[in-house]
Scaffold this motif. Structure first.
Motif, PDB file in Angstrom:
ATOM      1  N   LEU A 189       0.763  -1.345   0.013  1.00 10.93           N
ATOM      2  CA  LEU A 189       0.118  -0.031   0.016  1.00 10.93           C
ATOM      3  C   LEU A 189       0.968   1.191  -0.010  1.00 10.93           C
ATOM      4  N   LEU A 190       1.936   1.090   0.633  1.00 11.05           N
ATOM      5  CA  LEU A 190       2.842   2.274   0.817  1.00 11.05           C
ATOM      6  C   LEU A 190       4.028   2.220  -0.273  1.00 11.05           C
ATOM      7  N   ARG A 191       4.011   1.292  -1.395  1.00 10.12           N
ATOM      8  CA  ARG A 191       4.782   1.309  -2.512  1.00 10.12           C
ATOM      9  C   ARG A 191       6.067   0.925  -2.023  1.00 10.12           C
ATOM     10  N   GLY A 192       6.399  -0.199  -1.260  1.00 12.84           N
ATOM     11  CA  GLY A 192       7.627  -0.646  -0.809  1.00 12.84           C
ATOM     12  C   GLY A 192       8.074  -0.019   0.432  1.00 12.84           C
ATOM     13  N   GLN A 193       7.497   0.778   1.090  1.00 11.48           N
ATOM     14  CA  GLN A 193       7.942   1.516   2.430  1.00 11.48           C
ATOM     15  C   GLN A 193       7.395   0.686   3.526  1.00 11.48           C
ATOM     16  N   SER A 194       8.548   0.309   4.332  1.00  9.29           N
ATOM     17  CA  SER A 194       8.395  -0.648   5.406  1.00  9.29           C
ATOM     18  C   SER A 194       8.022   0.022   6.796  1.00  9.29           C
ATOM     19  N   LEU A 195       7.026  -0.483   7.440  1.00 10.27           N
ATOM     20  CA  LEU A 195       6.606  -0.060   8.533  1.00 10.27           C
ATOM     21  C   LEU A 195       7.425  -0.112   9.881  1.00 10.27           C
ATOM     22  N   GLY A 196       8.024  -1.352   9.616  1.00  7.44           N
ATOM     23  CA  GLY A 196       9.429  -1.601  10.462  1.00  7.44           C
ATOM     24  C   GLY A 196      10.650  -0.702  10.470  1.00  7.44           C
ATOM     25  N   VAL A 197      10.852  -0.396   9.571  1.00 10.12           N
ATOM     26  CA  VAL A 197      12.052   0.514   9.177  1.00 10.12           C
ATOM     27  C   VAL A 197      11.595   2.013   9.597  1.00 10.12           C
ATOM     28  N   LEU A 198      10.376   2.551   9.286  1.00  5.42           N
ATOM     29  CA  LEU A 198       9.950   3.785   9.578  1.00  5.42           C
ATOM     30  C   LEU A 198       9.933   3.834  11.419  1.00  5.42           C
ATOM     31  N   SER A 199       9.306   2.898  12.062  1.00  8.29           N
ATOM     32  CA  SER A 199       9.222   2.848  13.466  1.00  8.29           C
ATOM     33  C   SER A 199      10.851   3.182  13.890  1.00  8.29           C
ATOM     34  N   GLU A 200      11.849   2.399  13.276  1.00  9.10           N
ATOM     35  CA  GLU A 200      13.066   2.546  13.969  1.00  9.10           C
ATOM     36  C   GLU A 200      13.623   4.163  13.832  1.00  9.10           C
ATOM     37  N   ALA A 201      13.155   4.706  12.305  1.00  9.04           N
ATOM     38  CA  ALA A 201      13.516   5.819  12.350  1.00  9.04           C
ATOM     39  C   ALA A 201      12.822   6.896  13.372  1.00  9.04           C
ATOM     40  N   VAL A 202      11.514   6.841  13.383  1.00  6.37           N
ATOM     41  CA  VAL A 202      10.646   7.610  14.405  1.00  6.37           C
ATOM     42  C   VAL A 202      11.584   7.448  15.793  1.00  6.37           C
ATOM     43  N   GLY A 203      11.667   6.469  16.442  1.00  3.79           N
ATOM     44  CA  GLY A 203      12.554   6.380  17.768  1.00  3.79           C
ATOM     45  C   GLY A 203      13.590   7.177  17.646  1.00  3.79           C
ATOM     46  N   ILE A 204      14.543   7.117  16.649  1.00  3.97           N
ATOM     47  CA  ILE A 204      15.406   8.002  16.854  1.00  3.97           C
ATOM     48  C   ILE A 204      15.105   9.672  16.709  1.00  3.97           C
ATOM     49  N   ALA A 205      14.192   9.909  16.053  1.00 10.95           N
ATOM     50  CA  ALA A 205      13.483  11.301  15.865  1.00 10.95           C
ATOM     51  C   ALA A 205      13.092  11.708  17.145  1.00 10.95           C
ATOM     52  N   MET A 206      12.233  10.773  17.654  1.00  5.78           N
ATOM     53  CA  MET A 206      11.723  11.159  19.047  1.00  5.78           C
ATOM     54  C   MET A 206      12.639  11.506  19.987  1.00  5.78           C
ATOM     55  N   LEU A 207      13.959  10.863  20.214  1.00  6.92           N
ATOM     56  CA  LEU A 207      14.816  11.225  20.999  1.00  6.92           C
ATOM     57  C   LEU A 207      15.418  12.664  20.725  1.00  6.92           C
ATOM     58  N   GLU A 208      15.512  12.781  19.536  1.00  2.84           N
ATOM     59  CA  GLU A 208      15.870  14.329  19.157  1.00  2.84           C
ATOM     60  C   GLU A 208      14.929  15.348  19.316  1.00  2.84           C
ATOM     61  N   GLN A 209      13.792  15.168  19.200  1.00  6.33           N
ATOM     62  CA  GLN A 209      12.783  16.064  19.342  1.00  6.33           C
ATOM     63  C   GLN A 209      12.815  16.297  21.163  1.00  6.33           C
ATOM     64  N   ALA A 210      12.882  15.065  21.871  1.00  8.23           N
ATOM     65  CA  ALA A 210      12.626  15.212  23.267  1.00  8.23           C
ATOM     66  C   ALA A 210      13.909  15.857  23.853  1.00  8.23           C
ATOM     67  N   GLY A 211      14.962  15.925  23.118  1.00  8.50           N
ATOM     68  CA  GLY A 211      16.393  16.594  23.773  1.00  8.50           C
ATOM     69  C   GLY A 211      16.348  18.081  23.370  1.00  8.50           C
ATOM     70  N   ARG A 212      15.590  18.263  22.135  1.00  6.44           N
ATOM     71  CA  ARG A 212      15.283  19.921  21.832  1.00  6.44           C
ATOM     72  C   ARG A 212      14.121  20.769  22.844  1.00  6.44           C
ATOM     73  N   GLY A 213      13.282  19.631  23.294  1.00  3.13           N
ATOM     74  CA  GLY A 213      12.345  20.397  24.015  1.00  3.13           C
ATOM     75  C   GLY A 213      11.425  21.542  23.556  1.00  3.13           C
ATOM     76  N   GLY A 214      10.617  22.375  24.207  1.00  4.52           N
ATOM     77  CA  GLY A 214       9.981  23.097  23.696  1.00  4.52           C
ATOM     78  C   GLY A 214       8.387  22.877  23.645  1.00  4.52           C
TER      79      GLY A 214
END
Length: 345
Positions: A189-214
Protein backbone atom coordinates in the motif's frame (compact mmCIF):
# COMPACT_ATOMS: atom_id res chain seq x y z
CA UNK A 1 -15.99 -0.85 -19.30
CA UNK A 2 -16.85 2.83 -19.62
CA UNK A 3 -14.42 5.71 -19.52
CA UNK A 4 -14.25 5.61 -15.71
CA UNK A 5 -13.10 1.96 -15.69
CA UNK A 6 -9.52 0.86 -15.22
CA UNK A 7 -7.30 0.15 -18.20
CA UNK A 8 -5.47 -3.16 -18.12
CA UNK A 9 -2.14 -1.38 -18.31
CA UNK A 10 1.15 -2.74 -19.46
CA UNK A 11 2.61 -5.55 -17.35
CA UNK A 12 -0.59 -6.54 -15.50
CA UNK A 13 0.09 -10.22 -16.14
CA UNK A 14 3.58 -9.83 -14.73
CA UNK A 15 2.10 -8.25 -11.62
CA UNK A 16 -0.10 -11.29 -11.02
CA UNK A 17 2.78 -13.69 -11.45
CA UNK A 18 4.87 -11.74 -8.94
CA UNK A 19 2.27 -11.49 -6.19
CA UNK A 20 2.96 -14.89 -4.67
CA UNK A 21 6.65 -14.06 -4.32
CA UNK A 22 5.80 -10.64 -2.93
CA UNK A 23 3.55 -12.01 -0.19
CA UNK A 24 6.19 -14.55 0.72
CA UNK A 25 8.63 -11.79 1.66
CA UNK A 26 9.44 -11.28 5.32
CA UNK A 27 9.61 -7.83 6.86
CA UNK A 28 12.14 -7.29 9.64
CA UNK A 29 13.60 -4.31 11.37
CA UNK A 30 17.02 -3.68 9.89
CA UNK A 31 18.42 -1.21 12.39
CA UNK A 32 18.43 -0.60 16.12
CA UNK A 33 18.35 2.80 17.79
CA UNK A 34 22.02 2.43 18.70
CA UNK A 35 23.03 2.18 15.04
CA UNK A 36 22.50 5.86 14.32
CA UNK A 37 19.65 7.91 12.85
CA UNK A 38 18.48 7.44 9.29
CA UNK A 39 18.05 10.55 7.18
CA UNK A 40 14.97 12.65 7.82
CA UNK A 41 13.29 12.01 4.52
CA UNK A 42 9.88 10.75 3.50
CA UNK A 43 9.31 7.12 4.40
CA UNK A 44 12.41 5.33 3.18
CA UNK A 45 11.95 2.79 0.41
CA UNK A 46 12.87 -0.82 1.02
CA UNK A 47 12.06 -2.08 -2.44
CA UNK A 48 13.35 -5.47 -3.48
CA UNK A 49 13.74 -6.92 -6.93
CA UNK A 50 10.49 -8.83 -6.51
CA UNK A 51 8.49 -5.97 -5.03
CA UNK A 52 5.41 -4.99 -7.02
CA UNK A 53 2.90 -2.49 -5.65
CA UNK A 54 0.43 -3.43 -8.41
CA UNK A 55 -2.88 -1.59 -8.03
CA UNK A 56 -1.27 0.65 -5.37
CA UNK A 57 1.73 1.81 -7.41
CA UNK A 58 2.34 5.52 -7.97
CA UNK A 59 0.54 5.17 -11.30
CA UNK A 60 -2.00 2.64 -10.00
CA UNK A 61 -5.74 2.95 -9.55
CA UNK A 62 -5.49 4.34 -6.02
CA UNK A 63 -2.74 5.85 -3.90
CA UNK A 64 -2.49 5.31 -0.17
CA UNK A 65 -0.97 7.81 2.22
CA UNK A 66 0.43 7.35 5.71
CA UNK A 67 -0.72 10.33 7.75
CA UNK A 68 -0.26 10.59 11.52
CA UNK A 69 0.51 6.88 11.67
CA UNK A 70 -2.69 5.84 9.89
CA UNK A 71 -3.59 4.66 6.40
CA UNK A 72 -5.84 6.75 4.19
CA UNK A 73 -6.59 7.15 0.51
CA UNK A 74 -5.24 10.13 -1.40
CA UNK A 75 -8.60 11.46 -2.59
CA UNK A 76 -7.48 13.30 -5.76
CA UNK A 77 -5.56 10.25 -7.00
CA UNK A 78 -8.02 7.49 -7.79
CA UNK A 79 -9.86 5.98 -10.72
CA UNK A 80 -13.32 4.47 -10.30
CA UNK A 81 -13.98 0.97 -11.58
CA UNK A 82 -13.20 -2.70 -10.99
CA UNK A 83 -10.40 -5.00 -12.04
CA UNK A 84 -9.24 -8.52 -11.16
CA UNK A 85 -6.68 -11.11 -12.15
CA UNK A 86 -6.34 -14.83 -11.45
CA UNK A 87 -3.03 -16.42 -12.35
CA UNK A 88 -0.82 -19.19 -10.95
CA UNK A 89 -3.02 -19.73 -7.90
CA UNK A 90 -3.16 -16.03 -6.99
CA UNK A 91 -6.46 -14.17 -7.15
CA UNK A 92 -6.53 -10.39 -6.75
CA UNK A 93 -9.39 -7.95 -7.28
CA UNK A 94 -10.09 -4.31 -6.55
CA UNK A 95 -13.15 -2.07 -6.79
CA UNK A 96 -12.94 1.69 -6.34
CA UNK A 97 -16.03 3.86 -5.94
CA UNK A 98 -16.30 7.56 -5.21
CA UNK A 99 -18.85 9.88 -3.64
CA UNK A 100 -18.37 13.63 -4.08
CA UNK A 101 -14.74 12.99 -4.93
CA UNK A 102 -14.04 10.92 -1.78
CA UNK A 103 -12.98 7.37 -2.72
CA UNK A 104 -13.87 4.04 -1.14
CA UNK A 105 -12.22 0.72 -1.89
CA UNK A 106 -12.77 -3.04 -1.68
CA UNK A 107 -9.68 -5.20 -2.29
CA UNK A 108 -9.18 -8.98 -2.14
CA UNK A 109 -5.98 -11.04 -2.26
CA UNK A 110 -6.31 -14.80 -2.08
CA UNK A 111 -4.10 -17.89 -2.38
CA UNK A 112 -4.56 -21.35 -0.91
CA UNK A 113 -2.37 -20.29 2.02
CA UNK A 114 -3.51 -16.72 2.76
CA UNK A 115 -6.68 -14.66 2.33
CA UNK A 116 -6.72 -10.88 2.76
CA UNK A 117 -9.53 -8.36 2.37
CA UNK A 118 -9.19 -4.59 2.65
CA UNK A 119 -12.09 -2.17 2.83
CA UNK A 120 -11.79 1.61 2.97
CA UNK A 121 -14.84 3.82 3.41
CA UNK A 122 -14.73 7.56 2.63
CA UNK A 123 -10.95 7.62 2.40
CA UNK A 124 -10.06 7.08 6.07
CA UNK A 125 -12.19 4.35 7.70
CA UNK A 126 -10.15 1.17 7.14
CA UNK A 127 -10.82 -2.51 7.84
CA UNK A 128 -8.21 -5.18 7.05
CA UNK A 129 -8.86 -8.89 7.57
CA UNK A 130 -6.27 -11.63 7.21
CA UNK A 131 -6.92 -15.38 7.42
CA UNK A 132 -4.66 -18.42 7.15
CA UNK A 133 -6.94 -21.37 6.21
CA UNK A 134 -4.52 -24.10 7.31
CA UNK A 135 -4.12 -22.80 10.85
CA UNK A 136 -7.47 -20.97 11.00
CA UNK A 137 -5.63 -17.97 12.44
CA UNK A 138 -7.54 -14.77 11.78
CA UNK A 139 -6.58 -11.14 12.29
CA UNK A 140 -8.85 -8.11 11.96
CA UNK A 141 -7.75 -4.48 12.10
CA UNK A 142 -10.30 -1.66 12.25
CA UNK A 143 -9.22 1.96 11.89
CA UNK A 144 -11.95 4.60 12.32
CA UNK A 145 -11.55 8.05 10.83
CA UNK A 146 -10.94 9.34 14.37
CA UNK A 147 -10.27 7.44 17.57
CA UNK A 148 -8.36 4.33 18.57
CA UNK A 149 -7.45 1.62 16.07
CA UNK A 150 -8.53 -1.87 17.17
CA UNK A 151 -6.61 -5.05 16.29
CA UNK A 152 -8.04 -8.49 17.07
CA UNK A 153 -6.09 -11.73 16.66
CA UNK A 154 -7.73 -15.15 17.02
CA UNK A 155 -5.93 -18.51 17.18
CA UNK A 156 -8.34 -21.35 17.90
CA UNK A 157 -9.93 -20.70 21.29
CA UNK A 158 -7.39 -17.97 22.08
CA UNK A 159 -7.90 -14.34 21.16
CA UNK A 160 -6.07 -11.07 21.74
CA UNK A 161 -7.31 -7.51 21.46
CA UNK A 162 -5.06 -4.50 21.10
CA UNK A 163 -5.79 -0.81 20.60
CA UNK A 164 -3.60 2.14 19.75
CA UNK A 165 -3.60 5.62 18.27
CA UNK A 166 -1.43 4.56 15.30
CA UNK A 167 -0.54 1.41 13.41
CA UNK A 168 2.93 1.63 14.93
CA UNK A 169 1.47 1.35 18.43
CA UNK A 170 -0.24 -1.89 17.42
CA UNK A 171 2.79 -3.35 15.66
CA UNK A 172 4.90 -2.90 18.79
CA UNK A 173 2.38 -5.01 20.75
CA UNK A 174 3.21 -8.13 18.69
CA UNK A 175 5.55 -7.42 15.81
CA UNK A 176 5.76 -11.00 14.54
CA UNK A 177 2.00 -11.49 14.28
CA UNK A 178 1.37 -8.01 12.92
CA UNK A 179 3.94 -8.45 10.14
CA UNK A 180 2.74 -11.97 9.39
CA UNK A 181 -0.80 -10.77 8.74
CA UNK A 182 -0.41 -7.21 7.49
CA UNK A 183 3.26 -6.36 7.00
CA UNK A 184 3.59 -7.10 3.29
CA UNK A 185 0.14 -5.69 2.48
CA UNK A 186 1.00 -2.39 4.17
CA UNK A 187 4.35 -2.35 2.39
CA UNK A 188 2.51 -2.71 -0.93
CA UNK A 189 0.00 0.00 0.00
CA UNK A 190 2.91 2.33 0.78
CA UNK A 191 4.74 1.39 -2.43
CA UNK A 192 7.58 -0.55 -0.84
CA UNK A 193 7.96 1.46 2.35
CA UNK A 194 8.42 -0.64 5.48
CA UNK A 195 6.55 0.12 8.68
CA UNK A 196 9.34 -1.56 10.65
CA UNK A 197 12.06 0.63 9.16
CA UNK A 198 9.91 3.72 9.72
CA UNK A 199 9.42 2.80 13.39
CA UNK A 200 13.17 2.66 13.91
CA UNK A 201 13.64 6.08 12.32
CA UNK A 202 10.82 7.53 14.43
CA UNK A 203 12.43 6.26 17.64
CA UNK A 204 15.62 8.17 16.86
CA UNK A 205 13.66 11.28 15.85
CA UNK A 206 11.65 11.17 19.10
CA UNK A 207 14.86 11.23 21.13
CA UNK A 208 16.05 14.22 19.10
CA UNK A 209 12.70 15.98 19.58
CA UNK A 210 12.75 15.24 23.31
CA UNK A 211 16.27 16.64 23.57
CA UNK A 212 15.26 19.89 21.86
CA UNK A 213 12.32 20.47 24.21
CA UNK A 214 9.85 23.30 23.64
CA UNK A 215 6.68 21.19 23.69
CA UNK A 216 3.79 21.98 26.08
CA UNK A 217 3.22 20.00 29.26
CA UNK A 218 0.13 17.94 29.96
CA UNK A 219 -1.04 20.52 32.53
CA UNK A 220 -0.71 23.38 30.04
CA UNK A 221 -2.71 21.47 27.42
CA UNK A 222 -5.45 20.53 29.88
CA UNK A 223 -5.66 24.13 31.13
CA UNK A 224 -6.34 25.26 27.55
CA UNK A 225 -8.98 22.53 27.16
CA UNK A 226 -10.68 23.79 30.32
CA UNK A 227 -10.74 27.31 28.89
CA UNK A 228 -12.65 25.97 25.87
CA UNK A 229 -15.72 25.91 28.16
CA UNK A 230 -15.19 29.45 29.48
CA UNK A 231 -18.32 31.67 29.54
CA UNK A 232 -16.25 34.35 27.77
CA UNK A 233 -16.00 33.95 24.01
CA UNK A 234 -12.61 35.64 23.84
CA UNK A 235 -11.07 33.10 26.24
CA UNK A 236 -12.52 30.18 24.27
CA UNK A 237 -11.14 31.57 21.02
CA UNK A 238 -7.70 32.25 22.49
CA UNK A 239 -7.50 28.75 23.99
CA UNK A 240 -8.52 27.24 20.66
CA UNK A 241 -5.81 29.21 18.85
CA UNK A 242 -3.18 28.31 21.46
CA UNK A 243 -3.84 24.58 21.12
CA UNK A 244 -3.51 24.83 17.34
CA UNK A 245 -0.32 26.87 17.61
CA UNK A 246 1.29 24.20 19.82
CA UNK A 247 0.80 21.72 16.99
CA UNK A 248 0.58 17.94 16.98
CA UNK A 249 2.20 17.38 20.43
CA UNK A 250 -1.22 18.27 21.92
CA UNK A 251 -2.99 15.41 20.12
CA UNK A 252 -2.08 12.50 22.46
CA UNK A 253 -3.56 14.47 25.36
CA UNK A 254 -6.70 15.44 23.45
CA UNK A 255 -7.21 11.83 22.32
CA UNK A 256 -7.20 10.60 25.91
CA UNK A 257 -9.87 12.99 27.17
CA UNK A 258 -13.11 11.35 28.26
CA UNK A 259 -16.10 12.54 26.20
CA UNK A 260 -18.18 12.46 29.41
CA UNK A 261 -16.02 15.24 30.85
CA UNK A 262 -16.45 17.60 27.88
CA UNK A 263 -19.33 19.89 27.04
CA UNK A 264 -20.68 20.28 23.51
CA UNK A 265 -18.48 23.27 22.61
CA UNK A 266 -15.31 21.59 23.94
CA UNK A 267 -16.11 18.50 21.91
CA UNK A 268 -16.71 20.50 18.72
CA UNK A 269 -13.60 22.64 19.15
CA UNK A 270 -11.38 19.63 19.91
CA UNK A 271 -12.59 17.87 16.79
CA UNK A 272 -11.87 21.04 14.80
CA UNK A 273 -8.37 21.23 16.31
CA UNK A 274 -7.67 17.60 15.38
CA UNK A 275 -8.81 18.30 11.81
CA UNK A 276 -6.71 21.47 11.58
CA UNK A 277 -3.63 19.59 12.78
CA UNK A 278 -4.04 16.72 10.31
CA UNK A 279 -1.64 17.29 7.39
CA UNK A 280 -2.30 16.50 3.75
CA UNK A 281 1.16 15.10 3.07
CA UNK A 282 2.79 11.80 4.05
CA UNK A 283 4.46 11.41 7.42
CA UNK A 284 8.18 11.83 7.92
CA UNK A 285 10.11 10.48 10.92
CA UNK A 286 10.32 14.08 12.19
CA UNK A 287 6.57 14.75 11.87
CA UNK A 288 5.73 11.47 13.60
CA UNK A 289 8.24 12.20 16.35
CA UNK A 290 6.54 15.54 17.01
CA UNK A 291 3.17 13.78 17.13
CA UNK A 292 4.36 11.03 19.49
CA UNK A 293 6.79 12.90 21.74
CA UNK A 294 4.05 13.47 24.34
CA UNK A 295 2.61 9.95 23.97
CA UNK A 296 3.67 8.05 27.11
CA UNK A 297 2.15 4.81 25.82
CA UNK A 298 4.39 4.88 22.75
CA UNK A 299 7.51 5.70 24.81
CA UNK A 300 6.76 2.65 26.95
CA UNK A 301 6.51 0.43 23.86
CA UNK A 302 9.89 1.44 22.42
CA UNK A 303 11.90 2.03 25.61
CA UNK A 304 13.35 -1.51 25.68
CA UNK A 305 15.53 -0.51 22.72
CA UNK A 306 17.14 2.43 24.51
CA UNK A 307 20.57 2.45 26.05
CA UNK A 308 21.13 4.36 29.34
CA UNK A 309 21.83 7.82 27.82
CA UNK A 310 18.82 7.53 25.53
CA UNK A 311 16.60 6.48 28.45
CA UNK A 312 17.80 9.51 30.39
CA UNK A 313 16.83 11.83 27.52
CA UNK A 314 13.38 10.23 27.32
CA UNK A 315 12.78 10.44 31.07
CA UNK A 316 13.86 14.07 31.28
CA UNK A 317 11.27 14.90 28.65
CA UNK A 318 8.54 12.84 30.34
CA UNK A 319 9.24 14.58 33.65
CA UNK A 320 8.83 17.97 31.94
CA UNK A 321 5.65 16.72 30.29
CA UNK A 322 4.29 15.70 33.68
CA UNK A 323 3.93 11.91 33.50
CA UNK A 324 5.80 9.06 35.25
CA UNK A 325 9.24 8.16 33.97
CA UNK A 326 10.03 4.92 32.16
CA UNK A 327 11.26 2.44 34.78
CA UNK A 328 14.76 1.04 34.36
CA UNK A 329 14.34 -2.70 33.90
CA UNK A 330 17.14 -5.19 33.43
CA UNK A 331 16.26 -7.12 30.30
CA UNK A 332 18.03 -10.08 28.69
CA UNK A 333 18.48 -8.26 25.38
CA UNK A 334 20.31 -5.45 27.16
CA UNK A 335 22.65 -7.91 28.84
CA UNK A 336 23.38 -9.62 25.54
CA UNK A 337 23.89 -6.31 23.74
CA UNK A 338 26.41 -5.28 26.38
CA UNK A 339 28.76 -8.17 25.63
CA UNK A 340 31.83 -7.10 23.64
CA UNK A 341 31.45 -9.94 21.14
CA UNK A 342 27.73 -9.43 20.58
CA UNK A 343 26.37 -8.48 17.20
CA UNK A 344 24.09 -5.52 16.57
CA UNK A 345 20.49 -6.44 15.89
Amino acid sequence: MGPEGFGEGEGSGMRCSLLLAVFGLSITDVASFAQGPPGDQRLSSTRSGTHDAGFFAATGVVRFQFIQGRLCLDSPRHRKGSQSCNEQGVYESITVTSERGIPSLHYVFQTDEHHITLNVQHSGTVRMESWFPQSAERSILEQPDFGMIIWRLARGDLSDRHQGATLMHLRHDDQESFDLHFGVLIQRLLRGQSLGVLSEAVGIAMLEQAGRGGTPSAVEIKDMVELLRSPRVTKRVLAHRQLISWGTPVLPVLQQLSPDELDAEQTARIRNICLRLRPLVDDTPASLAKLLVNDKAYWDKIAHKFDSPQLQVANQHLTHFGVPQIPVISRPEHQIAARPDSQAE
